[in-house]
Enzyme design. Structure first.
Site, PDB file in Angstrom:
ATOM      1  CE  LYS A  60      -2.294   2.847   2.592  1.00  0.00           C
ATOM      2  NZ  LYS A  60      -2.165   3.971   1.649  1.00  0.00           N
ATOM      3  CD  GLU A 112      13.030   1.146   9.994  1.00  0.00           C
ATOM      4  OE1 GLU A 112      13.391   2.064  10.742  1.00  0.00           O
ATOM      5  OE2 GLU A 112      13.623   0.062   9.918  1.00  0.00           O
ATOM      6  CB  CYS A 136      12.704   9.468   8.677  1.00  0.00           C
ATOM      7  SG  CYS A 136      13.847   8.331   7.881  1.00  0.00           S
ATOM      8  CD  GLU A 146       8.776  13.128  11.933  1.00  0.00           C
ATOM      9  OE1 GLU A 146       7.637  12.649  12.077  1.00  0.00           O
ATOM     10  OE2 GLU A 146       9.716  12.515  11.407  1.00  0.00           O
TER      11      GLU A 146
HETATM   12  P1  NAD Z   1       1.612   8.199   7.784  1.00  0.00           P
HETATM   13  O1  NAD Z   1       1.845   7.372   8.985  1.00  0.00           O
HETATM   14  O2  NAD Z   1       0.550   9.221   7.820  1.00  0.00           O
HETATM   15  O3  NAD Z   1       1.251   7.263   6.524  1.00  0.00           O
HETATM   16  C1  NAD Z   1       2.096   6.213   6.105  1.00  0.00           C
HETATM   17  C2  NAD Z   1       1.263   5.148   5.394  1.00  0.00           C
HETATM   18  O4  NAD Z   1       0.377   4.556   6.335  1.00  0.00           O
HETATM   19  C3  NAD Z   1       0.388   5.690   4.269  1.00  0.00           C
HETATM   20  O5  NAD Z   1       0.384   4.752   3.230  1.00  0.00           O
HETATM   21  C4  NAD Z   1      -0.985   5.776   4.931  1.00  0.00           C
HETATM   22  O6  NAD Z   1      -2.067   5.694   4.042  1.00  0.00           O
HETATM   23  C5  NAD Z   1      -0.962   4.570   5.847  1.00  0.00           C
HETATM   24  N1  NAD Z   1      -1.848   4.637   7.001  1.00  0.00           N
HETATM   25  C6  NAD Z   1      -2.339   5.730   7.623  1.00  0.00           C
HETATM   26  N2  NAD Z   1      -3.102   5.368   8.678  1.00  0.00           N
HETATM   27  C7  NAD Z   1      -3.086   4.022   8.723  1.00  0.00           C
HETATM   28  C8  NAD Z   1      -3.654   3.051   9.598  1.00  0.00           C
HETATM   29  N3  NAD Z   1      -4.401   3.397  10.635  1.00  0.00           N
HETATM   30  N4  NAD Z   1      -3.417   1.749   9.365  1.00  0.00           N
HETATM   31  C9  NAD Z   1      -2.623   1.372   8.332  1.00  0.00           C
HETATM   32  N5  NAD Z   1      -2.063   2.242   7.466  1.00  0.00           N
HETATM   33  C10 NAD Z   1      -2.279   3.547   7.667  1.00  0.00           C
HETATM   34  O7  NAD Z   1       3.017   8.836   7.407  1.00  0.00           O
HETATM   35  P2  NAD Z   1       3.327   9.885   6.245  1.00  0.00           P
HETATM   36  O8  NAD Z   1       2.787  11.212   6.634  1.00  0.00           O
HETATM   37  O9  NAD Z   1       2.969   9.281   4.943  1.00  0.00           O
HETATM   38  O10 NAD Z   1       4.933   9.926   6.296  1.00  0.00           O
HETATM   39  C11 NAD Z   1       5.699  10.766   7.101  1.00  0.00           C
HETATM   40  C12 NAD Z   1       6.201  10.036   8.328  1.00  0.00           C
HETATM   41  O11 NAD Z   1       6.972   8.903   7.965  1.00  0.00           O
HETATM   42  C13 NAD Z   1       7.117  10.875   9.201  1.00  0.00           C
HETATM   43  O12 NAD Z   1       6.761  10.709  10.546  1.00  0.00           O
HETATM   44  C14 NAD Z   1       8.497  10.276   8.943  1.00  0.00           C
HETATM   45  O13 NAD Z   1       9.433  10.456   9.978  1.00  0.00           O
HETATM   46  C15 NAD Z   1       8.157   8.847   8.768  1.00  0.00           C
HETATM   47  N6  NAD Z   1       9.233   8.147   8.058  1.00  0.00           N
HETATM   48  C16 NAD Z   1      10.058   7.317   8.768  1.00  0.00           C
HETATM   49  C17 NAD Z   1      11.114   6.652   8.129  1.00  0.00           C
HETATM   50  C18 NAD Z   1      12.045   5.732   8.864  1.00  0.00           C
HETATM   51  O14 NAD Z   1      12.794   5.011   8.200  1.00  0.00           O
HETATM   52  N7  NAD Z   1      12.064   5.731  10.194  1.00  0.00           N
HETATM   53  C19 NAD Z   1      11.305   6.848   6.763  1.00  0.00           C
HETATM   54  C20 NAD Z   1      10.458   7.708   6.084  1.00  0.00           C
HETATM   55  C21 NAD Z   1       9.421   8.354   6.735  1.00  0.00           C
HETATM   56  O1  6OD Z   2      17.472   3.418   3.436  1.00  0.00           O
HETATM   57  C1  6OD Z   2      18.134   4.455   3.330  1.00  0.00           C
HETATM   58  O2  6OD Z   2      19.273   4.467   2.977  1.00  0.00           O
HETATM   59  C2  6OD Z   2      17.561   5.750   3.641  1.00  0.00           C
HETATM   60  N1  6OD Z   2      18.365   6.750   3.427  1.00  0.00           N
HETATM   61  C3  6OD Z   2      16.370   5.898   4.125  1.00  0.00           C
HETATM   62  C4  6OD Z   2      15.824   7.115   4.565  1.00  0.00           C
HETATM   63  C5  6OD Z   2      14.622   7.143   5.117  1.00  0.00           C
HETATM   64  C6  6OD Z   2      14.030   8.333   5.657  1.00  0.00           C
HETATM   65  O3  6OD Z   2      13.104   8.992   5.247  1.00  0.00           O
END
Ligand code: NAD
Ligand code: 6OD
Length: 486
Positions: free
Chosen positions: A183, A257, A291, A390
C-alpha cells in the site's frame, strides 16, 4: 511561474491484483495532485476492504505456488532483473517520483531511483550468500535451522521517498519467498504502480506482488486482516501505534520505521566548512522531508556566531522552486495538507519566543505550489513544540550548549530515537558521546552515509526492529530448527 514540463506522461493508477491492473469495485477514485503546480496529475483508484480481500486472497494463493519453492539462484536472478529494469526505466521513474512528491528531479534520479534498483541488486546477492545456524551436539544430535517465508506480508509506506522505501521492503520480502500486498501512500501512488509491472516483466509470478491504492482506513484493513502474517510499516509514530493495536488480535510479526526529531551536534573543534556543507543537506535535502534530517542543531557556544553566519549565508543561496530545474535545491512540499502543517509550526515560532534567522514563510515569487523557504530558528527553549515535535519540512532550530552533560540531557530529552550526527575531531569524545545518544543510528562527521548491510532503524518511539542485510532477512523469514538424533 513554474514551468513543469514532464517529458513523461503522469499516469492514472489502478490496483494491481493477481497480475492485472483493476479499478475499484465501488468505482471510487481520487485525484492525484502535483504539489509543484497544484495541477491534477491523474486519477487514482480508491480501494477498500473488498480490494484488500482480493489482494490478500491472491497473495495467499501465490504462496502455495512456485514462488517460495524456486531454487534460490532463480529467485535471485529475478530480483536482479527487477533492479536492472528499474535502472532501464530510471528517467521515467524519476520523473514520476518528482511529479508526485515535488522533490528536485536530480534528487529523484540520483537518490531515490538509484537506491531502489540497488535495494534489489543488494538482496539478490545477499539471499544466496546467507546461511543458518548448525550445532553438532557431541554424538547425540545435529541441529540445523532452515529458513521459510513468513507468508503474506503487508508493506505500507509513506510519501517522502516512495520507491526507495517500498523497494527497501519489497526486495527482502521477495528474497525470503514471501508474497505481498503493497500500500503506497495515497499522496504518491505513481512509482509503485509502475513497480508492479516491472516485477511482472522480470518474471515474478502473478499474485506474488499485489497492490491496493487508498487512504489510511484501507491500510487498516490490511493490518487487521486475519490472512496477513506480517506488516512492514514506515510512517508516523501515531500510525505505528494504531497498527500495533490493529495487528494484536492476529499476532502479526511487525517491523516499524517511524518518526524522528534528530539532533545534529557540532563541537567547536569540528571542520566548520565540512559541517556547514553537510548540515545544509541534513537540514534541507528533500525539503527536510527525510526521517533522518537533523532538525535539532546543537552548537558549542564558542562557535555559535561563526557557525550561524556561515550556515545562514549558505542557506540563503539555495534555489527554491521548480523541481525540474537542475539548479533547484529545495522543491515543493508534498501536499497542501503537509504545507499547512509546516506553516502552523512557523506561526508558533514568535509565540514560543523564537526568531527566524532566515526563511519562516512561503517561498516568494512562486504563484502556485507548496513551497516554503529553508528556515533557521534560534531562541527556542527545550520545551518549545518546534523543538520537540517532528515538523518534517525545511525547518531547523539551533540551540547553543556549554558542556557535554547539558548537551546529552537535551539530546536525549525526546521520545524519538532514530538518528543523530556528531561533529568533532576528538575521536575519544566522538566515541564517548555516540555511545550515550539514544538513537538507532549515529553518524560521526557525516550524514546519510549508508551501507545496506548495517542495521537501520530507531529506538524509543522511532521504530521497532531494524532493516538492512541480516536484519531484513530475519524479519522476512521464519527459522525452523531441525534436530537429527544420531
Ligand atoms: P503516515 O503514517 O501518515 O502514513 C504512512 C502510510 O500509512 C500511508 O500509506 C498511509 O495511508 C498509511 N496509514 C495511515 N493510517 C493508517 C492506519 N491506521 N493503518 C494502516 N495504514 C495507515 O506517514 P506519512 O505522513 O505518509 O509519512 C511521514 C512520516 O513517515 C514521518 O513521521 C516520517 O518520519 C516517517 N518516516 C520514517 C522513516 C524511517 O525510516 N524511520 C522513513 C520515512 C518516513
Ligand atoms: O534506506 C536508506 O538508505 C535511507 N536513506 C532511508 C531514509 C529514510 C528516511 O526517510
Amino acid at each position: 511561474m513554474i514551468t513543469t514540463e514532464a517529458k513523461v506522461k503522469p499516469i492514472d493508477c489502478q490496483h494491481y491484483i493477481e497480475g492485472r491492473y483493476i479499478p475499484s469495485k465501488s468505482g471510487k477514485t481520487f485525484e492525484n495532485i502535483n504539489p509543484a503546480t497544484e495541477e491534477v496529475l491523474g486519477i487514482v483508484a480508491e480501494g477498500g476492504k473488498e480490494e484488500v480481500d482480493l489482494a490478500v486472497q491472491a497473495a495467499r494463493k501465490a504462496l502455495k505456488g512456485e514462488w517460495g519453492k524456486l531454487p534460490l539462484r532463480k529467485r535471485s536472478a529475478i530480483l536482479r532483473k527487477i533492479g536492472d529494469l528499474i535502472l532501464e526505466r530510471k528517467d521515467e521513474l524519476a520523473m514520476l517520483e518528482t511529479l508526485d512528491t515535488g522533490k528536485p528531479l536530480w534528487l529523484s534520479k540520483n537518490v531515490d531511483i538509484d537506491r531502489a534498483a540497488y535495494n534489489f541488486h543488494f538482496f539478490a546477492d545477499y539471499m544466496i550468500s546467507v546461511g543458518t545456524e548448525t550445532y553438532h551436539q557431541d554424538d547425540i544430535a545435529i541441529h540445523y535451522a532452515v529458513r521459510r517465508p513468513v507468508g503474506v506480508v503487508g508493506l505500507i509506506n509513506p510519501w517522502n521517498l516512495p520507491l526507495l522505501l517500498m523497494t527497501r521492503k519489497l526486495a527482502p520480502a521477495l528474497a525470503g519467498g514471501n508474497t505481498v500486498v503493497m500500500k503506497p501512500s495515497e499522496v504518491t501512488p505513481m512509482t509503485a504502480t509502475v513497480l508492479a509491472q516491472i516485477c511482472s516483466d522480470a518474471g515474478v509470478p502473478d499474485g506474488v506482488v499485489n497492490m491496493v491504492h487508498s487512504f489510511g482506513e484501507t491500510g487498516a484493513a490490511i493490518t487487521s486482516h486475519p490472512d496477513v502474517d506480517a506488516i512492514a510499516f514506515t510512517g508516523e509514530t501515531v500510525t505505528g501505534s494504531a497498527i500495533m493495536k490493529a495487528a494484536a488480535p492476529t499476532l502479526k510479526k511487525l517491523s516499524f520505521e517511524l518518526g524522528g526529531k534528530n539532533p545534529n551536534i557540532i563541537f567547536a573543534d569540528a571542520d566548520l566548512d565540512d559541517v556547514v556543507e553537510t548540515t545544509l543537506r541534513s537540514s534541507f535535502m528533500n525539503q527536510g522531508e527525510v526521517c533522518l534530517c537533523g532538525s535539532r542543531i546543537y552548537v558549542e557556544r564558542t562557535i555559535m556566531d561563526e557557525f550561524l553566519e556561515k550556515f545562514v549565508n549558505e542557506t540563503e543561496k539555495l534555489t527554491v522552486g521548480d523541481p525540474m530545474n537542475p539548479n533547484t535545491k529545495v522543491g515543493a512540499l508534498v501536499s497542501e495538507e503537509h504545507y499547512r502543517k509546516v506553516q502552523s509550526y512557523l506561526e508558533l515560532v514568535p509565540q514560543e519566543g523564537g526568531k527566524f534567522l532566515t526563511g519562516g514563510k512561503q517561498a516568494q515569487g512562486l504563484e502556485k505550489g507548496y513551497y516554503i523557504e529553508p528556515t533557521i530558528i534560534t531562541g527556542l527553549g527545550k520545551d518549545s513544540r518546534c523543538v520537540r515535535e517532528e515538523i518534517f519540512g525545511p525547518v531547523v532550530t539551533v540551540i547553543p550548549f556549554d558542556t557535554e552533560e547539558e548537551l546529552l540531557e537535551q539530546v536525549n530529552d525526546t521520545h524519538y530515537g532514530l538518528s543523530a550526527s556528531l561533529w568533532t575531531t576528538n575521536i575519544k569524545r566522538a566515541h564517548r558521546i555516540a555511545g550515550q545518544i539514544e538513537a538507532g543510528m549515529v553518524w560521526i562527521n557525516t550524514w546519510f552515509l549508508r551501507d545496506l548491510r548495517t542495521p537501520f532503524g530507531g529506538m524509543k518511539h522511532s521504530g521497532l526492529g531494524r532493516e538492512g542485510g541480516a536484519h531484513s532477512f530475519d524479519f522476512y523469514t521464519e527459522l525452523s530448527n531441525i534436530t537429527i538424533k544420531l
